[in-house]
Design an enzyme around this catalytic site. Structure first.
Site, PDB file in Angstrom:
ATOM      1  N   HIS A 104       0.709  -1.659   0.248  1.00  0.00           N
ATOM      2  CA  HIS A 104      -0.024  -0.414  -0.105  1.00  0.00           C
ATOM      3  C   HIS A 104       0.822   1.192  -0.320  1.00  0.00           C
ATOM      4  CE1 HIS A 104      -2.467  -2.256   2.237  1.00  0.00           C
ATOM      5  NE2 HIS A 104      -3.841  -2.443   1.284  1.00  0.00           N
TER       6      HIS A 104
ATOM      7  N   SER B 285      -2.685  -7.848   2.789  1.00  0.00           N
ATOM      8  CA  SER B 285      -3.438  -7.270   4.544  1.00  0.00           C
ATOM      9  C   SER B 285      -4.124  -8.741   4.853  1.00  0.00           C
ATOM     10  CB  SER B 285      -4.805  -6.469   4.569  1.00  0.00           C
ATOM     11  OG  SER B 285      -3.478  -5.226   4.191  1.00  0.00           O
TER      12      SER B 285
ATOM     13  N   ARG C  42      -2.004  -6.347  -8.926  1.00  0.00           N
ATOM     14  CA  ARG C  42      -0.793  -7.107  -8.024  1.00  0.00           C
ATOM     15  C   ARG C  42      -0.682  -8.212  -9.457  1.00  0.00           C
ATOM     16  NH1 ARG C  42      -2.873  -8.297  -2.364  1.00  0.00           N
ATOM     17  NH2 ARG C  42      -4.850  -8.009  -3.674  1.00  0.00           N
TER      18      ARG C  42
ATOM     19  N   LYS D 183     -17.031  -6.929   5.408  1.00  0.00           N
ATOM     20  CA  LYS D 183     -15.093  -7.478   6.710  1.00  0.00           C
ATOM     21  C   LYS D 183     -15.635  -7.126   7.285  1.00  0.00           C
ATOM     22  CE  LYS D 183     -13.001  -7.122   1.571  1.00  0.00           C
ATOM     23  NZ  LYS D 183     -11.829  -6.543   1.523  1.00  0.00           N
TER      24      LYS D 183
HETATM   25  O1  PNS Z   1      -8.596  -3.073   0.061  1.00  0.00           O
HETATM   26  P1  PNS Z   1     -10.346  -3.297  -0.357  1.00  0.00           P
HETATM   27  O2  PNS Z   1     -10.750  -4.137   0.675  1.00  0.00           O
HETATM   28  O3  PNS Z   1     -10.146  -3.953  -1.995  1.00  0.00           O
HETATM   29  O4  PNS Z   1     -11.238  -2.593  -0.942  1.00  0.00           O
HETATM   30  C1  PNS Z   1     -12.434  -2.304  -1.170  1.00  0.00           C
HETATM   31  C2  PNS Z   1     -13.270  -0.548  -1.604  1.00  0.00           C
HETATM   32  C3  PNS Z   1     -13.212   0.046   0.043  1.00  0.00           C
HETATM   33  C4  PNS Z   1     -12.311  -0.151  -2.486  1.00  0.00           C
HETATM   34  C5  PNS Z   1     -14.669  -0.842  -1.741  1.00  0.00           C
HETATM   35  O5  PNS Z   1     -15.285  -1.961  -1.058  1.00  0.00           O
HETATM   36  C6  PNS Z   1     -15.575   0.399  -2.044  1.00  0.00           C
HETATM   37  O6  PNS Z   1     -15.369   1.602  -2.748  1.00  0.00           O
HETATM   38  N1  PNS Z   1     -16.195   0.478  -0.961  1.00  0.00           N
HETATM   39  C7  PNS Z   1     -16.902   1.605  -1.444  1.00  0.00           C
HETATM   40  C8  PNS Z   1     -18.985   1.629  -1.497  1.00  0.00           C
HETATM   41  C9  PNS Z   1     -19.172   1.257  -3.047  1.00  0.00           C
HETATM   42  O7  PNS Z   1     -18.763   2.486  -3.444  1.00  0.00           O
HETATM   43  N2  PNS Z   1     -18.967   0.392  -3.563  1.00  0.00           N
HETATM   44  C10 PNS Z   1     -19.854   0.250  -5.095  1.00  0.00           C
HETATM   45  C11 PNS Z   1     -17.813  -0.624  -5.624  1.00  0.00           C
HETATM   46  S1  PNS Z   1     -18.748  -0.441  -7.094  1.00  0.00           S
END
Ligand code: PNS
Length: 162
Positions: free
Chosen positions: A18, A129, A91, A42
């Protein structure tokens, strides 16, 4: 025109992968807002407060990088803070399918925000993570994979000596 980027994620916890992406983003954009999703499905190991604290500690010497939390839709948050770019890390090819789906859905939700994919240094291409938490819980070393503050916090969580 100044370009603000948002780098969203769960960051449970922040890894050196990150951090590598934060550095790359800071070199590309005028400012970078690292945004921790606060209402995730989660069950995180670290509270939002702990994640904010660790992230703030690791970015403290980086200019034009700030840390915050967000809830609700990512594009709504991006618009609210005037960010025109969402940064996501890729990645391996396996990340691409999910990331493409999110990027296209986000584009459908807001035409004002563009997703940009960045690749971390290959040293971190197998780092996540989830694996860091698993290794640490089982007593393995995560030295070099996470910032020092995260290594200490993980040891503390698992009652190990630092
Ligand atoms: O580190 P992660 O868990 O891969 O991050 C995922 C994240 C936080 C980027 C994604 O879950 C997100 O954007 N959540 C916010 C809700 C949202 O906008 N959902 C629609 C996505 S198309």
């Amino acid at each position: 025109m100044k370009i603000r980027a948002v780098y969203p994620g769960t960051f449970d916890p922040v890894t050196n992968g990150h951090l590598d992406l934060i550095r790359r983003s800071a070199a590309l954009f005028d400012d970078v807002v690292v945004a921790i999703l606060s209402n995730t499905d989660k069950t995180p190991m670290f509270t939002v407060e702990e994640r904010v604290e660790m992230l703030q500690n690791v970015v403290k010497n980086l200019q034009h990088v700030s840390v915050t939390t967000f809830g609700g839709l990512l594009v709504g948050f991006a618009e609210q803070i005037n960010a025109s770019v969402i940064v996501r890390g890729i990645r391996a090819v396996s990340d691409y399918e999910y990331e493409l789906q999110m990027a296209l859905m986000n584009r459908r939700l807001s035409a004002k925000v563009e997703t940009v994919f960045l690749m971390p240094a290959e040293t971190y291409s197998y780092l996540s993570s989830r694996l860091v938490k698993e290794i640490s819980a089982l007593g393995g070393s995560v030295h070099g994979l996470v910032p020092a503050i995260v290594e200490r916090r993980l040891k503390r969580k698992h009652g190990q000596r630092s």
